[in-house]
Design an enzyme around this catalytic site. Structure first.
Site, PDB file in Angstrom:
ATOM      1  N   PRO A  95       5.908  -3.940 -26.407  1.00 42.94           N
ATOM      2  CA  PRO A  95       6.728  -2.679 -26.307  1.00 42.94           C
ATOM      3  C   PRO A  95       7.490  -2.323 -24.937  1.00 42.94           C
ATOM      4  O   PRO A  95       7.152  -2.562 -23.740  1.00 42.94           O
ATOM      5  CB  PRO A  95       5.271  -1.442 -26.410  1.00 42.94           C
ATOM      6  CG  PRO A  95       4.301  -2.400 -25.584  1.00 42.94           C
ATOM      7  CD  PRO A  95       4.480  -3.850 -25.993  1.00 42.94           C
TER       8      PRO A  95
ATOM      9  N   ASP B 242       6.071   1.591 -25.494  1.00 42.52           N
ATOM     10  CA  ASP B 242       5.144   1.812 -24.509  1.00 42.52           C
ATOM     11  C   ASP B 242       5.209   3.053 -23.799  1.00 42.52           C
ATOM     12  O   ASP B 242       6.462   3.398 -23.338  1.00 42.52           O
ATOM     13  CB  ASP B 242       5.187   0.904 -23.537  1.00 42.52           C
ATOM     14  CG  ASP B 242       4.281   0.447 -22.480  1.00 42.52           C
ATOM     15  OD1 ASP B 242       3.187   1.118 -22.493  1.00 42.52           O
ATOM     16  OD2 ASP B 242       4.401  -0.056 -21.401  1.00 42.52           O
TER      17      ASP B 242
ATOM     18  N   GLN C  44       6.767 -10.608 -16.741  1.00 41.40           N
ATOM     19  CA  GLN C  44       5.893 -10.298 -17.586  1.00 41.40           C
ATOM     20  C   GLN C  44       4.576 -11.244 -17.361  1.00 41.40           C
ATOM     21  O   GLN C  44       3.499 -10.893 -18.015  1.00 41.40           O
ATOM     22  CB  GLN C  44       6.420 -10.089 -19.083  1.00 41.40           C
ATOM     23  CG  GLN C  44       7.055  -9.248 -19.358  1.00 41.40           C
ATOM     24  CD  GLN C  44       6.580  -7.697 -18.905  1.00 41.40           C
ATOM     25  OE1 GLN C  44       5.371  -7.460 -18.988  1.00 41.40           O
ATOM     26  NE2 GLN C  44       7.502  -6.901 -18.526  1.00 41.40           N
TER      27      GLN C  44
ATOM     28  N   TRP D 160       2.443  -8.348 -18.914  1.00 41.27           N
ATOM     29  CA  TRP D 160       1.964  -8.082 -20.435  1.00 41.27           C
ATOM     30  C   TRP D 160       1.443  -9.700 -20.927  1.00 41.27           C
ATOM     31  O   TRP D 160       0.472  -9.560 -21.489  1.00 41.27           O
ATOM     32  CB  TRP D 160       3.110  -8.028 -21.607  1.00 41.27           C
ATOM     33  CG  TRP D 160       2.978  -7.549 -22.735  1.00 41.27           C
ATOM     34  CD1 TRP D 160       1.928  -6.669 -23.121  1.00 41.27           C
ATOM     35  CD2 TRP D 160       3.208  -8.080 -24.096  1.00 41.27           C
ATOM     36  NE1 TRP D 160       1.635  -6.299 -24.389  1.00 41.27           N
ATOM     37  CE2 TRP D 160       2.501  -7.593 -25.099  1.00 41.27           C
ATOM     38  CE3 TRP D 160       4.223  -9.202 -24.195  1.00 41.27           C
ATOM     39  CZ2 TRP D 160       2.886  -7.666 -26.481  1.00 41.27           C
ATOM     40  CZ3 TRP D 160       4.346  -9.600 -25.776  1.00 41.27           C
ATOM     41  CH2 TRP D 160       3.645  -8.627 -26.590  1.00 41.27           C
TER      42      TRP D 160
ATOM     43  N   LYS E 126      21.586  -9.101  -9.578  1.00 40.37           N
ATOM     44  CA  LYS E 126      20.802  -8.317 -10.721  1.00 40.37           C
ATOM     45  C   LYS E 126      21.568  -7.021 -10.943  1.00 40.37           C
ATOM     46  O   LYS E 126      22.381  -6.436 -10.100  1.00 40.37           O
ATOM     47  CB  LYS E 126      19.530  -7.856  -9.791  1.00 40.37           C
ATOM     48  CG  LYS E 126      18.285  -8.038 -10.707  1.00 40.37           C
ATOM     49  CD  LYS E 126      17.155  -7.640  -9.904  1.00 40.37           C
ATOM     50  CE  LYS E 126      15.821  -7.502 -10.489  1.00 40.37           C
ATOM     51  NZ  LYS E 126      14.846  -7.672  -9.616  1.00 40.37           N
TER      52      LYS E 126
END
Length: 1039
Positions: free
Chosen positions: A47, A86, A558, A562, A595
């Site tokens: 999510p 989320d 992640q 996650w 970035k």
RNA sequence: GGGCCUAUAGCUCAGCUUGGUUAGAGCGCUUCCCUGAUAAGGAAGAGGUCGAUGGUUCAAGUCCAUCUAGGCCCA
């Protein structure tokens, strides 16, 4: 019958039409419906946090999350795709605080937690809308109607249930945690906040003597002391231990004035200069448990003050001995806890020492340094004192120096299941594989307990109730809470502050129990999605059928997010990780490799990007350009390239097929010659198309979209720039074999590309492939079943040779300055395998190069060619190893023509390899280059040569002129807007004898080429055509 | 400080798993060619110490080690 396909296409506009089509026909829903009975291939959607607008990096991850479910669906699986959002966490809270102009927790408390959380909920709903739109626009098929929301009551209750499982296993405990903390604001800071507040400050840097009291050590080294360095003298009050690095060497050094100190061997010279004597040397491990006298005796710290071992200690600066104050350092706390040392904290939450502490009672921690250093000086413990400039974290709101401060916090003892986690990781496939034992494996090896609680508001409340006697109850659902509390709260909001108001009698002692105040880390929420998304176990859904996932995919950040929480929770609750295959993407950077950030103003807004170039182009870029595992630069130029090189080339081929299929009234369902009876180029294309289906399948099976994309792009290029280019004439004639071949090639290409670029392939399917049934879709088809019988490796090799020779021929043409329109009599070719080519393949070379005939170069008189020869190292190296250069030299120096003759007649030849003597070699051990000598245009590459006969006879010249005339007329037709099927008439006059001879010889051929029904030597015609090379009046008219 | 990734043409990137003697593609530039689908295509030219050093090997862009620079993650 095909639909008409426009030669030019507005890709973004087409995509919007396709989106409507899918919606109208519920294509996604039907693809799920029709696969319902098949085996599942399980995908979990990670999510996104709905606290900001979606960025281009979200498109990257979603492209990968889309392609593999589409691909697996085509391969015969059922792939449910539940979206998720989320909703909780500090990012949402901070965004809302910012909107409300808050500066801290006091403002939130004053505003009211209920109202604040309402704002958070509202903020989440607002941002989810933007994600939904982006998701739909890019063609990411995921079921957003049944999305899981981590703030839903059922979700929260599933999380509670899982926490209760962990609590019952004894793995959810309260403990101290050291975190950066602002004593003025009274709150901990997140790492994100910490990064914003570093300021350069000057602090005292002190080297302090800790006299050793261990009897055995003292007996050996009287009056020895540990030398300890710190930049935070105020923490010395709480000194609990001294840590050394177990693997480092330490010395007992006697320095100039006779004093004896223990320091790391590496640092002795920099601390004491040259003037010291080493009395003894030992590894850190031998110092363990050596007792010492602490610097201050101001507070009670029982059972402490000895040397401990800690791997994090370095010998780069300081003394290699690190003072430990577990209340004020995360590393200190970890290492002291391992020895069961007490955590004593004399500093109040407001940053001042407790009043009862002698000397510094009531003093702000930073202000205490001065008095403490003075005391060290006075009692002779201070070895050295300097000022030290370094960067130190400050509160970004109020600029107060932060304190690393032990706070009570709830932990999950993941260290207790470390071995299981590592075992689960071993069973997981990582793409790229380096993550498995690298970044992720390393993280698991250094696993620390999961600090679960947050002293915040908008999150899943920690479902633990505690009574005044410290008895704890973990609650697994609202139903359970109703039962325990004696009132029905099953439909209450499980968030703060409502859940805080629910009390229950302690099951152990009946005292009133209230919920602990913390909420949990929102990463736990997302890691619980495999079961919480379906409301397990409160709902009746059997989530185990969808567990674990066959595939998850997120970006590399992640690994500790996650990817970790999924695996950890799965292992904690079900003793099995929640995923088997994980694709880990690199980050997306701007065109300059930076970035993307709002701050730099270099953010590419995804919907804008897709409306400029099309979602297909953006998807293709993400999937197939560069390596997915690597950080990649994305910009308009790179995506525009995808459109031109791949998508439009594909589209143009489709438009071409449609155009001539319609002109010929060709029926795709009608009969066509069997593949074996079609021309060689058709058989080649069918072979390549079937190979494509096999190879793209293999690549996608390995999650390798880059390779699959390269295969597809190469094939599309071959299709357009070799097959169509070479076969145009047959399409003009409506040849059913050609139409059937290209149709089949496009069908396979379209199916293989469908998971990559779902829009354009759907358009093509509708226009060319659809069986006409309403609701037919490329995305309801199966993966093409390759006919391996049609894959012909020999033909592939032969065609590759043909194309290499054509390239050489073009080079030779260019070097001779004879344009391709001018036919040439013949070419001589020298290439391995040329002699075995079928006349049909050789004809491809002749046509492409406009040459009447070819011969093998070696069929000519020996005098016509030079032969040179060099070693084929790959073959020779295997046979001769070290002696390879000797043989190679012998080959280079030998008489090439003689060896060539010998190889040709006997299959081997003999060379004199110096000290090796004579050596027999075979044809595959040498590379022979033959090149002609005089009057030829030659090109040679890697042992293959072509020579063009440049003698141009009158007949050849006139044939060339005829092609000039054809080209000029074609251009005039095009410029005048004629349809390609329009018939015309030609008028011409000329006083030039050559022109008249040309017409006499080529009039029929010209007429056929330009679709002329009559050619008249007379004035007339509506449109004059100019042929610069010729004295000729020429005109045409449309019939 | 630790871990991982990356370094090849002016730019963006293949090739490295499995070492083979002229290192490729696209974009851009110059010249030319071809065009009855194409916003295309083709040829030639310019542009490379394949980050550095050392090693293994008959042979290294490719394997090994060390180093340098950049990036990401974590301290």
């Amino acid at each position: 019958m095909y639909r008409a396909v426009p030669a030019q296409i507005d890709l973004p506009a087409m995509e919007h039409e396709i989106l409507s089509l899918w919606q109208l026909q519920s294509t996604f829903e039907r693809s799920l419906e029709q696969s319902k009975a098949r085996p599942s291939w399980v995908f979990y959607e990670g999510p996104p946090t709905a606290n900001g607008t979606p960025g281009t990096h979200h498109v990257e991850a979603r492209a990968f999350k889309d392609i593999f479910p589409r691909y697996r669906t085509m391969k015969g699986y059922h792939v449910p795709r539940q979206a998720g959002w989320d909703c909780h966490g500090l990012p949402v809270e901070l965004a809302v605080e910012k909107e409300l102009g808050f500066t801290g927790k006091q403002d939130i408390e004053a505003f009211g937690v209920a109202e604040f959380n309402d704002r958070c909920r509202e903020s989440v709903l607002r941002h989810v809308g933007e994600f939904t739109e982006m998701t739909r626009r890019m063609g990411y098929w995921v079921d957003m109607d049944s999305a899981y929301w981590t703030m839903d009551s059922s979700y929260v209750q599933s999380v509670w249930w899982s926490l209760k499982q962990i609590f019952d296993k004894g793995l959810l405990v309260q403990d101290h945690r050291v975190a950066p903390y602002c004593p003025r604001c009274g709150t901990g800071l997140s790492d994100h906040e910490l990064a914003q507040g570093y300021e350069t400050v000057v602090d005292p840097s002190v080297y302090v003597r800790f006299p050793i009291t261990d009897p055995a050590f003292v007996a050996k080294y009287p009056n020895a002391a540990l030398l300890v360095w710190t930049t935070t003298p105020w923490t010395l009050v709480s000194n609990t231990a001294v840590a050394v690095k177990p693997s480092a060497q330490y010395v007992v050094a006697q320095i100039a004035d006779g004093e004896v100190l223990v320091v790391a061997a590496e640092l002795a010279a920099s601390l004491f200069g040259e003037d010291f004597v080493v009395l003894g040397e030992m590894p850190g491990t031998e110092l363990e448990h050596i007792a010492y006298e602490r610097p201050f005796d101001l507070i009670e710290i029982p059972d402490a003050h000895y040397v401990i071992l800690a791997d994090y200690v370095t010998t780069d600066d300081g003394t290699g001995l690190v003072h430990q104050a577990p209340a004020f350092g995360a590393d200190d706390l970890t290492s002291c806890r391992a020895y069961g040392l007490p955590v004593v904290n004399p500093v109040r939450p407001d940053g001042h020492f407790n009043d009862e502490v002698p000397l510094v009672g009531g003093v702000f921690f930073k202000k205490a340094d001065e008095a403490l250093v003075a005391l060290l000086q006075k009692n002779g413990k201070l070895f050295k004192h300097v000022q030290y400039e370094h960067s130190y974290p400050h509160c970004w709101r109020c600029h107060t120096p932060l304190i690393y401060y032990a706070q009570p916090s709830w932990y999950i003892r993941t260290t207790a299941i470390k071995d299981s986690l590592i075992a689960q990781n071993e069973a997981t496939n990582w793409f790229p594989n380096t993550i498995k034992h690298g970044r992720f494996g390393d993280w698991l090896e250094n696993n620390v307990d999961w600090a679960l609680s947050r002293n915040r508001y908008w999150g899943t409340p920690l479902p633990i109730w505690r009574c005044e006697n410290e008895h704890l109850v973990a609650v697994g659902s609202l139903a359970e809470l109703s039962e325990l509390s004696g009132r029905d709260v099953s439909s209450s909001d499980p968030h703060r502050p409502f859940v805080d108001d629910i009390t229950l009698p302690c099951p152990t002692c009946s005292a009133t129990a209230t919920r602990v105040p913390e909420v949990i880390d929102c990463w736990y929420d997302s890691g619980a999605m495999p079961f919480a998304a379906v409301g397990y176990p409160q709902s009746a859904i059997d989530f185990q059928a969808q567990y674990p996932a066959d595939f998850i995919c997120e970006a590399i950040d992640q690994t500790r997010g996650w990817f970790y929480t999924l695996m950890a929770i799965g292992t904690l609750v079900f003793e099995e990780s929640s995923y088997k295959n994980v694709v880990c993407l690199g980050h997306i950077l701007d065109e300059d490799g930076r970035k993307m950030s709002k701050h730099l103003g270099n953010v590419l807004e995804p919907i804008g990007l897709m409306n400029d170039h099309g979602a297909d182009a953006v998807r293709w870029f993400m999937l197939a350009s560069g390596s997915p595992w690597q950080a990649r630069r994305v910009g308009h130029a790179a995506i525009g390239d995808v459109v031109r090189k791949t998508l439009l080339t594909y589209w143009n081929t489709v438009a071409f097929q449609s155009l001539y299929g319609r002109l010929a009234n060709w029926d795709p369902a009608g009969t066509a010659p069997a593949p074996a009876d079609r021309p060689v180029i058709d058989r080649w294309l069918l072979s390549e198309a079937n190979r494509l289906a096999i190879e793209v399948d293999a690549a996608l099976d390995q999650f390798d979209t880059q390779r699959a994309g390269r295969l597809l792009a190469t094939f599309v290029d071959d299709l357009s720039n070799w097959y169509v280019r070479r076969s145009r004439r047959r399409f003009w004639d409506g040849d059913p074999a050609a139409l059937a071949t290209l149709h089949e090639a496009l069908r396979i290409t379209t199916l293989c590309m469908a998971p990559f670029t779902p829009f354009i392939t759907e358009r093509v399917w509708q226009d060319l492939m659809s069986n006409g049934e309403a609701g037919d879709s490329v995305h309801l088809q199966s993966w093409p079943t390759p006919e391996s019988g049609l894959v012909d490796d020999k033909l592939a090799k032969e065609m590759a040779l043909v194309r290499r020779v054509v390239e050489l021929g073009r080079a030779a043409r260019a070097s001779s300055a004879v344009r391709t329109r001018q036919p040439l009599r013949r070419a001589l070719v020298s290439a391995s395998g040329w002699g075995e080519l079928s006349p049909e393949l050789i004809e491809q070379v002749c046509e492409e190069l406009n040459i009447l005939s070819t011969d093998a170069l070696d069929s000519e008189e020996a005098g016509l060619v030079d032969i040179s020869m060099k070693a084929n190292f790959r073959a020779l190296g295997q046979r001769f190893g070290k002696q390879t250069p000797l043989v190679a030299n012998a080959i280079a120096e030998a008489d090439a023509a003689g060896i060539q003759a010998s190889l040709r007649t006997t299959g081997s030849a003999v060379v004199d390899a110096g000290e090796l003597g004579t050596v027999s070699i075979t044809a595959d051990e040498v590379i022979v280059t033959e090149s002609p000598r005089e009057g030829w245009a030659v090109a040679t590459e890697a042992g293959e040569s072509i020579a063009l006969d440049l003698v141009i006879t009158d007949e050849l010249r006139r044939a060339g002129l005829a092609r000039e005339v054809v080209r000029a007329i074609q251009e005039a037709r095009k410029n005048s807007g004629f349809e390609i099927s329009d018939r015309i008439s030609i008028w011409w006059t000329s006083t030039d004898a050559d022109a008249q001879l040309m017409w006499a010889a080529h009039a029929n051929e010209i007429a056929g080429e330009v679709l002329a029904t009559s050619v008249s030597e007379a004035a007339g015609g509506a449109i004059a055509v100019s042929v610069p090379e010729l004295d000729l009046q020429l005109a045409i008219s449309r019939n």
